[in-house]
Design a protein around this motif. Structure first.
Motif, PDB file in Angstrom:
ATOM      1  N   THR A   1      78.565  32.629  42.420  1.00  0.00           N
ATOM      2  CA  THR A   1      78.655  34.056  42.763  1.00  0.00           C
ATOM      3  C   THR A   1      78.206  34.260  44.180  1.00  0.00           C
ATOM      4  OG1 THR A   1      76.444  34.399  41.926  1.00  0.00           O
ATOM      5  CG2 THR A   1      78.264  34.741  40.410  1.00  0.00           C
TER       6      THR A   1
ATOM      7  N   ILE B   1      80.914  52.136  43.773  1.00  0.00           N
ATOM      8  CA  ILE B   1      81.085  50.686  43.623  1.00  0.00           C
ATOM      9  C   ILE B   1      82.497  50.292  44.020  1.00  0.00           C
ATOM     10  CG2 ILE B   1      81.123  48.797  41.971  1.00  0.00           C
ATOM     11  CD1 ILE B   1      78.911  50.222  40.459  1.00  0.00           C
TER      12      ILE B   1
ATOM     13  N   HIS C   1      71.645  37.669  36.983  1.00  0.00           N
ATOM     14  CA  HIS C   1      72.628  38.688  37.320  1.00  0.00           C
ATOM     15  C   HIS C   1      72.235  40.067  36.816  1.00  0.00           C
ATOM     16  CE1 HIS C   1      75.287  35.942  39.190  1.00  0.00           C
ATOM     17  NE2 HIS C   1      75.279  35.151  38.145  1.00  0.00           N
TER      18      HIS C   1
ATOM     19  N   THR D   1      71.995  43.228  39.149  1.00  0.00           N
ATOM     20  CA  THR D   1      72.831  44.401  38.887  1.00  0.00           C
ATOM     21  C   THR D   1      71.996  45.670  38.828  1.00  0.00           C
ATOM     22  OG1 THR D   1      74.325  43.019  37.624  1.00  0.00           O
ATOM     23  CG2 THR D   1      74.509  45.389  37.307  1.00  0.00           C
TER      24      THR D   1
ATOM     25  N   LEU E   1      91.286  45.136  41.163  1.00  0.00           N
ATOM     26  CA  LEU E   1      90.473  44.893  42.359  1.00  0.00           C
ATOM     27  C   LEU E   1      89.951  43.472  42.395  1.00  0.00           C
ATOM     28  CD1 LEU E   1      88.516  48.245  42.516  1.00  0.00           C
ATOM     29  CD2 LEU E   1      90.550  47.587  43.743  1.00  0.00           C
ATOM     30  N   TYR E   2      89.915  42.846  41.256  1.00  0.00           N
ATOM     31  CA  TYR E   2      89.266  41.547  41.085  1.00  0.00           C
ATOM     32  C   TYR E   2      88.003  41.383  41.920  1.00  0.00           C
ATOM     33  CZ  TYR E   2      88.313  37.013  39.577  1.00  0.00           C
ATOM     34  OH  TYR E   2      87.661  35.971  39.008  1.00  0.00           O
ATOM     35  N   PHE E   3      86.954  41.988  41.404  1.00  0.00           N
ATOM     36  CA  PHE E   3      85.664  41.959  42.067  1.00  0.00           C
ATOM     37  C   PHE E   3      85.082  40.565  42.193  1.00  0.00           C
ATOM     38  CE2 PHE E   3      85.866  46.280  40.513  1.00  0.00           C
ATOM     39  CZ  PHE E   3      85.351  46.986  41.576  1.00  0.00           C
TER      40      PHE E   3
ATOM     41  N   LEU F   1      77.449  27.236  38.116  1.00  0.00           N
ATOM     42  CA  LEU F   1      77.812  28.542  37.587  1.00  0.00           C
ATOM     43  C   LEU F   1      77.014  29.632  38.269  1.00  0.00           C
ATOM     44  CD1 LEU F   1      79.698  29.062  35.100  1.00  0.00           C
ATOM     45  CD2 LEU F   1      77.637  29.792  33.953  1.00  0.00           C
TER      46      LEU F   1
ATOM     47  N   HIS G   1      83.559  48.267  47.363  1.00  0.00           N
ATOM     48  CA  HIS G   1      84.297  47.003  47.266  1.00  0.00           C
ATOM     49  C   HIS G   1      85.516  47.014  48.177  1.00  0.00           C
ATOM     50  CE1 HIS G   1      86.297  43.547  45.474  1.00  0.00           C
ATOM     51  NE2 HIS G   1      87.366  44.291  45.333  1.00  0.00           N
TER      52      HIS G   1
ATOM     53  N   THR H   1      79.379  39.266  41.342  1.00  0.00           N
ATOM     54  CA  THR H   1      79.221  39.419  39.906  1.00  0.00           C
ATOM     55  C   THR H   1      78.550  40.752  39.587  1.00  0.00           C
ATOM     56  OG1 THR H   1      79.105  37.066  39.500  1.00  0.00           O
ATOM     57  CG2 THR H   1      78.022  38.470  37.909  1.00  0.00           C
ATOM     58  N   ASP H   2      77.621  41.139  40.450  1.00  0.00           N
ATOM     59  CA  ASP H   2      76.842  42.335  40.171  1.00  0.00           C
ATOM     60  C   ASP H   2      77.722  43.571  40.069  1.00  0.00           C
ATOM     61  OD1 ASP H   2      74.879  40.523  40.518  1.00  0.00           O
ATOM     62  OD2 ASP H   2      74.428  41.132  42.562  1.00  0.00           O
ATOM     63  N   ARG H   3      78.739  43.645  40.933  1.00  0.00           N
ATOM     64  CA  ARG H   3      79.624  44.804  40.899  1.00  0.00           C
ATOM     65  C   ARG H   3      80.342  44.903  39.561  1.00  0.00           C
ATOM     66  NH1 ARG H   3      81.719  43.976  46.309  1.00  0.00           N
ATOM     67  NH2 ARG H   3      80.510  45.278  47.721  1.00  0.00           N
TER      68      ARG H   3
ATOM     69  N   PHE I   1      71.072  46.626  42.232  1.00  0.00           N
ATOM     70  CA  PHE I   1      72.259  47.118  42.928  1.00  0.00           C
ATOM     71  C   PHE I   1      72.560  48.568  42.550  1.00  0.00           C
ATOM     72  CE2 PHE I   1      77.015  47.337  42.654  1.00  0.00           C
ATOM     73  CZ  PHE I   1      77.276  47.287  44.002  1.00  0.00           C
ATOM     74  N   VAL I   2      72.549  48.843  41.248  1.00  0.00           N
ATOM     75  CA  VAL I   2      72.836  50.203  40.785  1.00  0.00           C
ATOM     76  C   VAL I   2      71.756  51.164  41.271  1.00  0.00           C
ATOM     77  CG1 VAL I   2      73.061  51.672  38.756  1.00  0.00           C
ATOM     78  CG2 VAL I   2      74.161  49.443  38.795  1.00  0.00           C
TER      79      VAL I   2
ATOM     80  N   SER J   1      80.158  34.033  35.073  1.00  0.00           N
ATOM     81  CA  SER J   1      78.770  34.506  35.083  1.00  0.00           C
ATOM     82  C   SER J   1      78.697  35.922  34.559  1.00  0.00           C
ATOM     83  CB  SER J   1      78.197  34.474  36.494  1.00  0.00           C
ATOM     84  OG  SER J   1      78.899  33.618  37.314  1.00  0.00           O
TER      85      SER J   1
ATOM     86  N   HIS K   1      83.825  38.339  45.037  1.00  0.00           N
ATOM     87  CA  HIS K   1      82.753  38.734  45.926  1.00  0.00           C
ATOM     88  C   HIS K   1      81.421  38.906  45.228  1.00  0.00           C
ATOM     89  CE1 HIS K   1      85.733  39.203  48.992  1.00  0.00           C
ATOM     90  NE2 HIS K   1      86.439  39.945  48.181  1.00  0.00           N
TER      91      HIS K   1
ATOM     92  N   PRO L   1      86.616  27.529  37.839  1.00  0.00           N
ATOM     93  CA  PRO L   1      86.648  26.553  36.752  1.00  0.00           C
ATOM     94  C   PRO L   1      87.306  27.153  35.513  1.00  0.00           C
ATOM     95  CG  PRO L   1      84.478  27.484  36.961  1.00  0.00           C
ATOM     96  CD  PRO L   1      85.293  28.047  38.072  1.00  0.00           C
TER      97      PRO L   1
ATOM     98  N   VAL M   1      79.449  43.634  36.613  1.00  0.00           N
ATOM     99  CA  VAL M   1      78.525  43.970  35.529  1.00  0.00           C
ATOM    100  C   VAL M   1      78.126  45.442  35.625  1.00  0.00           C
ATOM    101  CG1 VAL M   1      76.310  43.420  34.488  1.00  0.00           C
ATOM    102  CG2 VAL M   1      77.701  41.606  35.444  1.00  0.00           C
ATOM    103  N   ALA M   2      77.839  45.895  36.839  1.00  0.00           N
ATOM    104  CA  ALA M   2      77.449  47.287  37.028  1.00  0.00           C
ATOM    105  C   ALA M   2      78.559  48.230  36.582  1.00  0.00           C
ATOM    106  CB  ALA M   2      77.102  47.535  38.494  1.00  0.00           C
ATOM    107  N   LEU M   3      79.781  47.878  36.951  1.00  0.00           N
ATOM    108  CA  LEU M   3      80.907  48.745  36.613  1.00  0.00           C
ATOM    109  C   LEU M   3      81.111  48.793  35.097  1.00  0.00           C
ATOM    110  CD1 LEU M   3      82.631  50.340  38.549  1.00  0.00           C
ATOM    111  CD2 LEU M   3      84.423  48.649  38.299  1.00  0.00           C
TER     112      LEU M   3
ATOM    113  N   VAL N   1      90.882  48.682  36.366  1.00  0.00           N
ATOM    114  CA  VAL N   1      90.237  48.701  37.678  1.00  0.00           C
ATOM    115  C   VAL N   1      89.740  47.306  38.039  1.00  0.00           C
ATOM    116  CG1 VAL N   1      88.200  49.533  38.898  1.00  0.00           C
ATOM    117  CG2 VAL N   1      89.606  51.130  37.627  1.00  0.00           C
TER     118      VAL N   1
ATOM    119  N   GLU O   1      84.726  46.502  51.813  1.00  0.00           N
ATOM    120  CA  GLU O   1      83.827  45.395  52.101  1.00  0.00           C
ATOM    121  C   GLU O   1      84.196  44.665  53.391  1.00  0.00           C
ATOM    122  OE1 GLU O   1      83.479  42.496  48.999  1.00  0.00           O
ATOM    123  OE2 GLU O   1      81.353  42.351  49.419  1.00  0.00           O
TER     124      GLU O   1
ATOM    125  N   VAL P   1      71.296  32.592  33.529  1.00  0.00           N
ATOM    126  CA  VAL P   1      72.430  33.294  34.134  1.00  0.00           C
ATOM    127  C   VAL P   1      72.265  34.793  33.926  1.00  0.00           C
ATOM    128  CG1 VAL P   1      74.932  33.539  34.121  1.00  0.00           C
ATOM    129  CG2 VAL P   1      73.913  31.321  33.719  1.00  0.00           C
TER     130      VAL P   1
END
Lengths: 555, 555
Positions: free
Chosen positions: A555, A38, A305, A309, B244-246, A551, A42, B251-253, A312-313, B298, B249, B543, B255-257, B240, A45, A301
């Motif tokens: 993303t 991940i 997500h 996720t 990196l401030y995911f 919101l 990133h 949200t999924d990354r 994605f995983v 999110s 790009h 926001p 949450v996954a992380l 991390v 990317e 929300v």
């Protein structure tokens, strides 16, 4: 018997026993590698060539090499690719999320085109690859393969993996291309699996008309029954959540119920020997159309997500896994005597799948092009886009791997020479296509579609005639799930009456007519019963949906 | 070796083979039952007696009966309770979510009280139950039990299950009670498991001073090392994600992380032979303090609810499972000859655990009460609340089951009479305490704390003296994770200097001093490095947080 087997089922679930320290080590390694994928994905990317799948595949391969070196090259198995792991845990979240996030209007407007590419195209591919393999491999020295094996090879290599292409295509800039490639990918997955199951279940030693008909009937039954089951489960979840209105009390209950019902739909399909992929895909579509609108904002929300996720995983897990599995020594032992044969088989298969795909993509594109030209439209779509569509389906991925393992490891552990060669060839084709073709995808698309904005506007400018309903909805970049109801009336007014006699209309009129009646039915019966946008029970104190929409879209 | 075992690990993961249709049936049944539990639990929410745990337990029992009848009473196993399933899949999400959602300020302000109830209390309980069992069971005819078995019995029945009580207590109305019961529950779980592991790993045939010291040292090492590991993993995830401030790009990354890192912390603890429960709990706390503030809105909503949902499903799964497992015939066969003995053993154990709990709850409460009286405060807390605390720890749940299975099924499948009796007694105690005590919890609390509002205000009115820092933070109902920074300065000003010489201050002053210095350290070093509320990198166009806060709190 039931209880004994269910005890078996639960005793199998103990993945890591607390005493088994080595499996804890490998589990740690795997989770850490997932995190690494991940983070690296990133960081890369902005890179022109890489994407997350290839990153995971490369990391998997390097880890495999490291473990191989540590174990002194002795270990015959690094990680055994378990098709059950794939079909029970990894595939359902990916496919469900695909259905859940698909732009429904795009998907259904292009339904016939997608089905033609996905189902008919897969059949064409399957036939060409099977016949080609049969003709060429029989002359080569690769052990005994039966008719069923050749048909299975066709089904295995007809299963495309369009993840690489979808990561590059922009859903907003080229919505028609995106929805076509995406929709084709899902239908293709389902078709291949259904085909494969049909091949394994039928006695193929003597084929006659009756069996071919049965085969076709079985295929259609699986297709429609699976779709129906998915829709029913989705509607049930919508009805239950709407009736009980959980949201007042607990977001967790809603989210849990949506997750469990989605998984239930997949398991029910397995129970009735249907195609779980199709079922869970349509369950996702129905849930995003009805259920998603019946829950609270936080649940919306969260589900949006959380599902993304999980998918994605699962995808990263899959590519990492395929990468590590490719180095399993035992499979390569049989091939090492004759590396030339293995390379030849892999090259032939690669050639066959390219031909097999070209054999339906270009004719179908020409058909679409022809039907459009008959209405004197100038669409820039066909030349470059059909190459992109063709390219998008050249990659082979985990579905091919899983099917190949199922077919060629059943009778003894790749002890037969033919089986061993087919397994290694599948791995070679998957690795080569994902890495080489995958790496070339981004540059290729940037070369073919250098100004996607321009491309879109070119088509939008051309909608002077009545066929706006075809060109516009296919190319517009509207966020669908957000604008379903708002844009609804406006669009029904614009929809033209179908003019018979043109090939284009023959292709598209049924979709539009069906779509029109479906809209009416949806508004007058379905939504009032099952909820959905605009038909959610009023909750005092609940903020308007608009507060959530930005919101979600952000993303 | 590694590769072979990891292949074992992955081949074990195939829970349902596609060919094994009966396990698909049982899996369908299980998922459908989970959905049923959620719906029925929702419908019974207003009921005075029921809660979700008891509902799941009852549904599990009834399903067990139905399957028993269908199989003609022959089946020896309905569902085998796998302790690995419990410790690897179900417990981590529950405990992580506990740490993630805990009101950190409450928890840390009451840290010493919670540790005293959780760790010291569990030790007292453990000793009393072990000694009692040793004294009584030796005179009864229940087969051969060794010293290790008696100590294990103490650890097994010292593990409380406060889920029932927590479902009834209101976090906003009685925050002190809630945080005490909750915190004690987590620390108790961890202590019991650590104790249990220590007992199993030590040679208990000849005890002397040296071994007792080693035992204590081992216990302390496990406690602190696990905590440290959890905090480190949490901080790593914060660092991390902040660096990196995911979010820009995907949200999924993020949450996954977060999910993967949380799970990684648990697996790392297993890797180093530490207590995964403690590790994942502190990882959850650190993640909610730092990481959660570094991600997009999110992601915040998603993680908050996704973790809660996973925990919720795992809990229902657990109770459903325990309910079904209780009817396993084989275990009851040995006991059926002498039902009297089994009832006697269960009753004795129930009595012992009630006494064992009373032996530390009331003295500790008295200590707290005494220390407060010395400051001439009139706190209505002690009489009723100590009964509630005592009651909250009377239920025994899945941890006891898992530990009992671990101890008494290792040497042959409950073939020894003593082992069989202990297993069935554990099931009896778990069922009886969860059902009977659990059903009585809601009415009891409503009877003891009839006007919780009144109870809170009574204490708040009394804060005229300096010890506001004790009474107010314990009883206030502030949403902690929302108000960490905002209320921070105000509170540090109010905090009094510790006055030595009073027992109360002896208990609380260290916590407050530590808390004070921690705050300074947190603001000047930790937050700038690891992020956290108010130290998130500025994102143009993002926001403000306030727009999300109501969304989160509304559930």
């Amino acid at each position: 018997m039931l209880s004994q087997l269910s005890s078996l089922f639960f005793s199998k679930m103990n993945m890591v026993s607390t005493s088994d320290h080595a499996s804890v080590v490998s589990m740690n390694m795997f989770v850490a590698l997932l995190c690494g994928c991940i983070v690296i994905g990133h960081l890369l990317e902005e890179n022109r060539w890489m994407n997350e799948s290839i990153t995971a595949l490369l990391i998997g391969l390097s880890t495999g090499v490291v473990i191989l070196l540590i174990s002194g090259g002795k270990s015959s198995h690094l990680l055994v690719f378990s098709e059950d792991l794939f079909f029970i845990y990894l595939l359902p979240p990916i496919i469900f999320n695909a259905g859940f996030q698909v732009k429904k209007k795009q998907f259904f407007r292009n339904f016939i085109t997608i089905i033609m590419f996905g189902a008919l195209g897969t059949l064409v591919s399957f036939i060409i690859i099977s016949l080609g393999a049969m003709a060429i491999f029989k002359k080569m020295d690769i052990g005994s393969l039966e008719l069923g094996d050749y048909l299975a090879i066709g089904a295995i290599f007809a299963a495309t993996d369009s993840v690489c292409t979808l990561q590059v295509l922009n859903q907003d800039e080229t919505p028609l291309l995106y929805s076509l490639v995406f929709g084709e990918g899902v239908v293709n997955d389902a078709t291949s699996v259904v085909l494969f199951n049909a091949i394994q279940n039928f006695d193929l030693t003597h084929i006659d008309h009756r069996i071919a008909l049965q085969f076709g009937g079985n295929f259609l039954y699986l297709f429609f029954a699976s779709t129906l089951l998915g829709a029913m489960t989705g509607l049930l979840s919508a009805y239950v959540i709407k009736k009980l209105y959980f949201g007042r009390h607990s977001t967790d209950r809603e989210v849990a119920l949506m997750m469990l019902m989605a998984y239930l739909s997949y398991m029910l399909a397995e129970l009735f020997y249907l195609s779980g992929i199709l079922t869970v895909f349509f369950c996702g579509i129905v849930m995003s159309h009805y259920t998603w609108h019946n829950v609270t904002e936080s649940s919306r929300v969260t589900t949006k997500h959380a599902f993304a996720t999980l998918s994605f995983v699962a995808e990263i897990f899959l590519f990492l896994y395929v990468g590590m599995d490719a180095l399993d020594i035992e499979k390569w032992r049989f091939v090492s005597d004759s590396p030339g044969t293995s390379v030849a088989v892999s090259s032939i298969l690669l050639g066959l799948l390219m031909v097999g795909r070209a054999a339906f993509v270009f004719p179908l594109s020409f058909l679409m092009n022809f039907s459009k030209k008959s209405h004197s439209e100038k669409v820039t779509f066909n030349q470059q886009a059909s190459i992109v569509i063709w390219w998008a389906g050249l990659m082979r991925g985990a579905v091919s791997m899983a099917l190949a393992y199922n077919q060629f490891t059943r009778s003894g552990h790749t002890q037969l020479r033919g089986n061993a060669i087919m397994i290694t060839s599948t791995i070679t084709v998957v690795l080569f296509s994902t890495m080489v073709f995958g790496l070339l995808t981004k540059p290729l698309i940037l070369f073919l579609l250098p100004h996607p904005k321009h491309f879109t506007s070119a088509s939008t400018v051309s909608d002077t005639g009545s066929p706006k309903s075809f060109s516009l909805p296919l190319l517009e970049g509207r966020q669908d799930s957000e604008g379903d109801l708002v844009n609804h009336d406006e669009e029904t007014n614009h929809r033209p009456i179908a003019r018979p006699g043109s090939l284009r209309m023959l292709l598209n009129a049924p979709t539009h007519t069906v779509h029109h009646y479906w809209r009416k039915f949806d508004d007058s019966f379905m939504r009032p019963v099952f909820g959905g946008r605009g038909f959610v029970p009023f909750v005092p104190g609940s903020p308007t949906e608009q507060s959530t929409a930005p919101l979600i879209e952000r993303t």
